[in-house]
Design an enzyme around this catalytic site. Structure first.
Site, PDB file in Angstrom:
ATOM      1  N   GLY C  42      24.457  42.637  99.005  1.00 47.48           N
ATOM      2  CA  GLY C  42      25.218  43.634  99.758  1.00 47.48           C
ATOM      3  C   GLY C  42      26.358  42.943 100.490  1.00 47.48           C
ATOM      4  O   GLY C  42      26.767  41.839 100.134  1.00 47.48           O
ATOM      5  N   LEU C  43      26.856  43.592 101.531  1.00 53.17           N
ATOM      6  CA  LEU C  43      27.997  43.019 102.244  1.00 53.17           C
ATOM      7  C   LEU C  43      27.698  41.608 102.724  1.00 53.17           C
ATOM      8  O   LEU C  43      28.500  40.698 102.537  1.00 53.17           O
ATOM      9  CB  LEU C  43      28.367  43.909 103.427  1.00 53.17           C
ATOM     10  CG  LEU C  43      29.108  45.188 103.084  1.00 53.17           C
ATOM     11  CD1 LEU C  43      29.423  45.958 104.351  1.00 53.17           C
ATOM     12  CD2 LEU C  43      30.390  44.859 102.344  1.00 53.17           C
ATOM     13  N   GLY C  45      25.191  39.455 101.811  1.00 51.91           N
ATOM     14  CA  GLY C  45      24.834  38.513 100.750  1.00 51.91           C
ATOM     15  C   GLY C  45      26.021  38.145  99.877  1.00 51.91           C
ATOM     16  O   GLY C  45      26.272  36.971  99.599  1.00 51.91           O
ATOM     17  N   HIS C 266      19.517  58.874 112.125  1.00 53.85           N
ATOM     18  CA  HIS C 266      20.878  59.397 112.084  1.00 53.85           C
ATOM     19  C   HIS C 266      20.853  60.916 112.220  1.00 53.85           C
ATOM     20  O   HIS C 266      20.112  61.582 111.521  1.00 53.85           O
ATOM     21  CB  HIS C 266      21.532  59.002 110.759  1.00 53.85           C
ATOM     22  CG  HIS C 266      23.021  59.143 110.765  1.00 53.85           C
ATOM     23  ND1 HIS C 266      23.632  60.362 110.769  1.00 53.85           N
ATOM     24  CD2 HIS C 266      24.007  58.214 110.781  1.00 53.85           C
ATOM     25  CE1 HIS C 266      24.945  60.177 110.779  1.00 53.85           C
ATOM     26  NE2 HIS C 266      25.201  58.884 110.780  1.00 53.85           N
ATOM     27  N   SER C 284      28.523  62.203 106.745  1.00 51.03           N
ATOM     28  CA  SER C 284      29.167  61.325 107.714  1.00 51.03           C
ATOM     29  C   SER C 284      29.187  61.937 109.102  1.00 51.03           C
ATOM     30  O   SER C 284      29.426  63.126 109.293  1.00 51.03           O
ATOM     31  CB  SER C 284      30.594  61.018 107.291  1.00 51.03           C
ATOM     32  OG  SER C 284      31.259  60.374 108.347  1.00 51.03           O
ATOM     33  N   ARG C 330      24.279  58.377 118.400  1.00 53.52           N
ATOM     34  CA  ARG C 330      23.327  58.819 117.388  1.00 53.52           C
ATOM     35  C   ARG C 330      21.924  59.067 117.932  1.00 53.52           C
ATOM     36  O   ARG C 330      21.316  60.096 117.659  1.00 53.52           O
ATOM     37  CB  ARG C 330      23.238  57.754 116.294  1.00 53.52           C
ATOM     38  CG  ARG C 330      24.496  57.685 115.488  1.00 53.52           C
ATOM     39  CD  ARG C 330      24.425  56.599 114.455  1.00 53.52           C
ATOM     40  NE  ARG C 330      25.642  56.642 113.644  1.00 53.52           N
ATOM     41  CZ  ARG C 330      25.923  55.784 112.684  1.00 53.52           C
ATOM     42  NH1 ARG C 330      25.096  54.801 112.403  1.00 53.52           N
ATOM     43  NH2 ARG C 330      27.036  55.901 111.998  1.00 53.52           N
ATOM     44  N   HIS C 400      17.658  55.850 109.107  1.00 53.40           N
ATOM     45  CA  HIS C 400      18.931  55.483 108.522  1.00 53.40           C
ATOM     46  C   HIS C 400      19.138  53.981 108.527  1.00 53.40           C
ATOM     47  O   HIS C 400      19.673  53.417 107.586  1.00 53.40           O
ATOM     48  CB  HIS C 400      20.026  56.175 109.351  1.00 53.40           C
ATOM     49  CG  HIS C 400      21.403  55.771 109.012  1.00 53.40           C
ATOM     50  ND1 HIS C 400      21.903  55.888 107.737  1.00 53.40           N
ATOM     51  CD2 HIS C 400      22.410  55.263 109.757  1.00 53.40           C
ATOM     52  CE1 HIS C 400      23.160  55.472 107.723  1.00 53.40           C
ATOM     53  NE2 HIS C 400      23.483  55.062 108.924  1.00 53.40           N
TER      54      HIS C 400
END
Lengths: 225, 253, 636
Positions: C42-43, C45, C266, C284, C330, C400
């Site tokens: 992911g971002l 890694g 969320h 969103s 949230r 989330h």
């Protein structure tokens, strides 16, 4: 990088297809414009034919160039098609088409049909080996009346059907081919994209009507030898 | 609702594979297509049979893992919708549904509905990036990107790499996938310096990976769950054309 | 063991610079003698793998998906924060730092969070250089928007697909290094064990998900970037494959697990519609900018929303939080929604509230709303079959994100030397609650700009040595892992993995969800062990281990969740205060707000594994706030 990469690259090969296709289409358009002189009568048509002949070596240069372009088009067309078949070895049990059409799917077949037709057409009107009507006579100087040759030929049913069928193939081939070539040449964007596909079909339809008008109108007696 | 499914089952790459028939009973129309398959798999497991293997992950239409041809259409009948976002209310009670894997030489079947799409990764490896290392870059506003260019780049960059374009293409071509990446990067000033090398190496790789050639059927665009336009294929072609003058004058490497 | 967080001393603003000055370096030629394993793409890694390879290390990357590009970072919609202050609205590194600490309810480390805020600007520069198509104005300048929990516009975004675009940027950087031969990516591989040799992390055992083969990989260091554990609740916004397995197996090899009870719910997700649902879909948070949240004033009002007159509607967020209204953070919004539904005012099946765009459509016009949220309205229509332009959306909170994770020090190193943990997988900089658009920032900060420095220091200290899988520890790990897989297959019971996962999810959602009490937590702790036992006696896993077997994958992940869920409840029970996403009903103000207990719980709870039969041991890392005053977190 070299230009030979064109041959190794998928987009390069398609560019060759597009450019050669458009060149041949250019000939097809001019050929039709010339042939329409038929409707201007015997004298005008024969004059047009004679002037073409007077070009001499230039004519042959043009013919050779055209033949080369066409061969390139045929060769690459077959090559690309074989590659495409190989890239999709298995189909689906159910195949639903969402976007493509008959014209696009039959390109290689309409292309082959046109090639066969072209050979016949050359033997017929250029080399005059087949299909000439028996009543067609050479004049005193040994030259042939081109107007008579065409109009007498198209008074027979079989050649008319053959020519009309071939022009239908041409319509399908160009109907997809023209828009496709422009897309390959990168001419399409947001504004042009929908128009190009339609435009291709309209031009192809015009060519179909123009070409088919010659044998059909002759057959039904609108043009007489 | 009750449905009849015909699902492609294939034990492994060497197996020939076949369509098998399943009855999916009591399906809630509020289920997604994949949840319907989950339910069927649950029944198969309880009956001691092998469940159907299929790729899926995010189930919200963005990761690009799900990949099924449903009744002859990649990602099923709903436009711009991945299989995971397809809901059973799109079907009628009593429907017969054919479920098959992506088909293309470049995407060999691994098992059942799962195919190997690593060829798409290798296309990106061939040049689908901007060669910048971490660090040493200018401020984000130092190079301006006109809003319109950023929008175009984003339109193309939305590609989720699912491979539906290849699956739907009669030629098994990856043109739309490659075009989306070319257009994304070529539309940005940051991507311009490498644009010509990128388009050549990515399209070269396309052939190496066994993808077919684009013949402008536009089935890809119709199947694309993100609605990526074939205008980007034209843009790719333009980028390729731009490389030719340079190619003509340069010597062999 | 005393937890040493390695945080530098001195003024906050200089700490990272000073720390870097003291880190060891390795010369470029020698870097190729070191191998690093990066698990997860992911971002965090992908950015770490790419950057390490650029530096010259040999990198082996692993992901369970069929392509590194599919990691779940791709699903992040909203944006990424940075303290650029482009809009000139008063933002600064300090303010981003302060908002993040406050948003996390003062349960994160000052040093880490300040560093995160410092690095945030460089991330945006890096991503732009990679070709991330952030939104720009007509003239070409970057645009910003505001997000819940902050009063400045500091969020950069690429339509509603910011996570996707950032991940593709990192994936492309990764691809470039694959082409250069510096990275080998192993797709469809799942890490099933950490191999520790002589007290240091020296490799992993991974399962090839296609062939089923167990493979050993040896390296000088191991980096986990394996994401969060929200799927412990069964229904969450995470990808179905998201799991705690890698982190959990590392925990069992000696890495401490920190703050597992800090989970984020969320507020704007599509409600649950049926028992067989597999996934909750997030809409969103930006919808709350224009939508108004309400419920009918009458309990279980059977009328459809358009028939309910204005006077009979309760806009409860606007009523309770007039300052922030529908834009309350949230955790606060989620809790308010749950409370009103628990009181019987929920709509739909009782577990939902309306998110109404009628006013916005009247004021701004349908077209404006369509241009802002069209893709979200389309997604809502696809999933629910309802047209949100005509009738209000129904929303409900859903699990989330997990702020908790493996404990790491300032260098992102866990309690196992040589094991580094990045992104959502570590216990992170978000404290007890994460602000919107901060997850992407943290993942990329860890991967691009922190780990490459700190891991070099570690590697320089240990030397290259030989990396071989010949050590006994690798064989033992493979054998133990294979035994575990065989055990799962051998049960041959009558219940599917999914059924057990649903049961575990119910227990946790009802008892360790948005509102927790001593009673509910005790109940969870009583219910989980019997469920785990039942799982090992009755689960049905078909097929074999030497095959592509998705049920076996799921069973292994659930087996870990069944253990982890207990730790989650145990941590929540231990933390006898309310803070951020962790709300203990015993600790609330008169109007229902979270009541923190700084005197007793101002610490990071790090749990040490001591065997399956022995309860884990709690270690406390006390949090120090030298630069800011802790305060009651109020968004009224």
């Amino acid at each position: 990088m070299q230009l030979t990469q064109l041959l190794r690259n998928s987009v390069g090969r398609k560019l060759i297809m597009a450019v050669s296709g458009l060149l041949v289409t250019g000939f097809v358009v001019s050929h039709l414009l010339g042939n329409l002189a038929l409707f201007a009568g015997q004298e005008a048509f024969n004059l047009y034919a004679a002037q073409l002949q007077q070009l001499g070596p230039l004519l042959w240069l043009f013919r050779l160039g055209l033949a080369g372009t066409l061969l390139l088009h045929v060769f690459f067309g077959i090559w690309l098609t074989l590659q495409n078949r190989a890239a999709k070895p298995t189909g689906y049990a159910i195949n639903r088409i969402r976007s493509t059409n008959l014209a696009a799917k039959t390109m290689v077949f309409t292309g082959m049909a046109l090639l066969l037709f072209l050979i016949g057409h050359l033997l017929h009107f250029t080399f005059r080996r087949i299909g000439l009507p028996p009543e067609l006579a050479h004049d005193a100087g040994g030259t042939l009346d081109v107007f008579d040759m065409v109009t007498l030929s198209f008074q027979q049913g079989f050649p008319v059907l053959l020519y009309a069928g071939a022009m239908l193939a041409l319509f399908l081939h160009l109907g997809h081919g023209l828009g496709s070539a422009l897309q390959t040449l990168g001419a399409c964007n947001d504004k042009f994209l929908p128009g190009v596909r339609k435009g291709g079909f309209i031009v192809a339809l015009a060519l179909l009507l123009g070409y088919v008008s010659i044998p059909v109108l002759t057959f039904f007696g609108f043009v007489t030898p | 609702m009750n449905l009849t499914l015909h699902v492609w089952r294939q034990k492994g790459p060497e197996d020939r594979g076949r369509l098998e028939r399943y009855a999916a009973r009591n399906i809630d129309p509020e289920l997604s297509f994949l949840e319907m398959l989950d339910q069927l798999n649950g029944e198969l497991i309880r009956e001691g049979r092998e469940p159907i293997v299929f790729d899926h992950d995010c189930r919200e239409g963005i990761c690009g893992a799900c990949s099924q041809v449903i009744n002859g259409e990649a990602h099923g009948p709903q436009a711009e919708t991945t299989v995971c976002q397809l809901y059973m209310r799109q079907f009628q009670d009593g429907d017969e549904i054919y479920v098959e894997p992506w088909r293309a030489r470049a995407f060999p079947v691994i098992k059942d509905l799962v195919v190997d799409r690593s060829a798409l990764d290798r296309l990106i490896e061939a040049g689908g990036y901007i060669s910048v290392g971490t660090g040493g870059v200018p401020d984000a506003n130092a190079i301006l990107v006109p809003g319109e260019a950023a929008e175009t780049a984003m339109d193309a960059a939305e590609c989720i790499g699912c491979g539906a374009c290849v699956a739907a293409c009669p030629n098994g071509s990856a043109m739309l996938f490659v075009a989306a990446k070319i257009a994304h990067l070529a539309s940005l000033p940051q991507g311009r310096p490498e644009a010509s090398r990128r388009v050549c190496s990515m399209t070269d790789a396309m052939g190496r990976e066994g993808f077919g050639n684009c013949s402008n059927h536009y089935e890809c665009e119709a199947a694309c769950p993100k609605g990526i336009s074939v205008k980007f294929i034209a843009q790719l072609n333009r980028e390729y054309l731009k490389t030719l003058p340079k190619a003509a004058t340069s010597k062999a490497p | 063991m005393i937890l040493d967080n390695q945080c530098p001393s001195g003024p906050l603003a200089d700490q990272w610079d000073n720390h870097r000055r003291n880190l060891l370096l390795i010369n470029p030629d020698n870097k190729r003698k070191y191998t690093v394993l990066v698990v997860g793409t992911g971002l965090a890694g992908a950015s770490a793998a790419a950057t390490l390879a650029e530096l010259g290390y040999k990198v082996e990357a692993f992901c369970y998906q069929d392509s590194p590009r599919r990691a779940h970072s791709i699903a992040a919609q909203g944006g990424i924060n940075a303290a650029k202050n482009y809009p000139n609205d008063g933002d600064s590194i300090y303010r981003l730092f302060f908002d993040t600490i406050k948003g996390g309810d003062f349960r994160a480390r000052e040093s880490n969070v300040y560093r995160l805020a410092q690095i945030s600007n460089g991330i945006i520069d890096q991503c732009v250089a990679q070709g991330v198509p952030f939104a720009r104005d007509y003239a070409g300048y970057l645009q910003n928007r505001s997000f819940g929990g902050s009063q400045v516009s500091r969020t950069f975004f690429a339509r509603g697909q910011t996570g996707q675009q950032l991940l593709l940027g990192a994936y492309q950087a990764l691809s470039r290094q694959i082409r250069a031969g510096k990275i080998r990516v192993h797709t469809r591989r799942e890490m099933l064990d950490l191999v520790v040799v002589a007290g240091r992390a020296r490799g992993i055992t991974a399962r090839n998900l296609v062939s089923g083969e167990l493979e050993s990989y040896a390296a000088n260091a191991v980096v986990l970037a394996t994401g969060g554990y929200a799927n412990v609740y069964n229904l969450s916004t995470n990808a179905l494959g998201s799991n705690v397995t890698a982190a959990w197996r590392a925990y069992k090899r000696g890495a401490y697990f920190a703050n597992p009870c800090f989970t984020q719910i969320h507020p704007t997700c599509i409600p649950v519609s049926g028992n067989l649902q597999s996934k909750l879909t997030l809409l969103s948070e930006s919808l709350r900018n224009d939508g108004r949240i309400w419920v009918p004033r009458n309990r279980r009002d059977p009328r459809s929303p358009e028939q309910i007159p204005e006077a009979e509607r309760d806009y409860f967020l606007e009523r309770r939080y007039p300052g922030y209204g529908n834009l309350a953070p949230r955790d606060i919004a989620s809790r308010a929604v749950k409370q009103i539904c628990d009181a019987g005012f929920g709509v739909g099946n009782g577990q939902g509230v309306y998110l109404d765009f009628t006013d916005a459509i009247q004021n701004l016009g349908t077209e404006t709303i369509r241009s802002r949220y069209g893709n979200l309205f389309d997604m809502y229509l696809r999933i629910t079959g309802e047209d949100a332009y005509r009738r209000p959306m129904r929303i409900f909170p859903a699990p989330h994100y997990s702020m908790g994770g493996l404990w790491v020090d300032y260098n992102l190193q866990s309690t196992v030397p040589g094991l580094f943990v990045l992104g959502e997988a570590n216990f992170s900089d978000h404290g007890a609650n994460r602000l919107g658009a901060s997850a992407l920032m943290q993942g990329l900060a860890d991967g691009y700009f922190i780990l490459p420095y700190t891991i070099t220091d570690y590697l320089a200290g240990t030397g290259p040595g030989r990396n071989a899988v010949t050590d006994d520890a690798f064989d033992q790990s493979r054998t133990a892992t294979e035994e575990c897989l065989q055990q799962l297959l051998a049960v041959r019971g009558d219940k599917t993995v999914d059924e057990f996962h649903r049961q575990l999810g119910h227990i946790l959602w009802n008892n360790v969800g948005m509102a927790r009490s001593e009673e509910s937590l005790q109940r969870a702790l009583q219910q989980i062990p019997p469920l785990r036992e039942e799982f090992w006696n009755r689960v049905r896993v078909p097929g074999r281990s030497d095959d592509f077997n998705q049920e076996l994958e799921k069973a292994g992940r659930l087996a870990d969740y069944l253990e982890f869920g207990e730790l989650l409840a145990r941590d929540a029970l231990n933390r006898n205060e309310s803070c951020g996403g962790h709300f203990r009903v015993e600790h609330q103000t008169e109007d229902g707000e979270a009541l923190r207990d700084d005197a007793n719980y101002n610490y990071v709870a790090a749990w040490e594994y001591r065997g399956d039969q022995t309860p884990p041991r709690l270690h406390k890392e006390t949090l120090r706030f030298d630069s800011i005053e802790t305060a009651v977190r109020s968004y009224k």
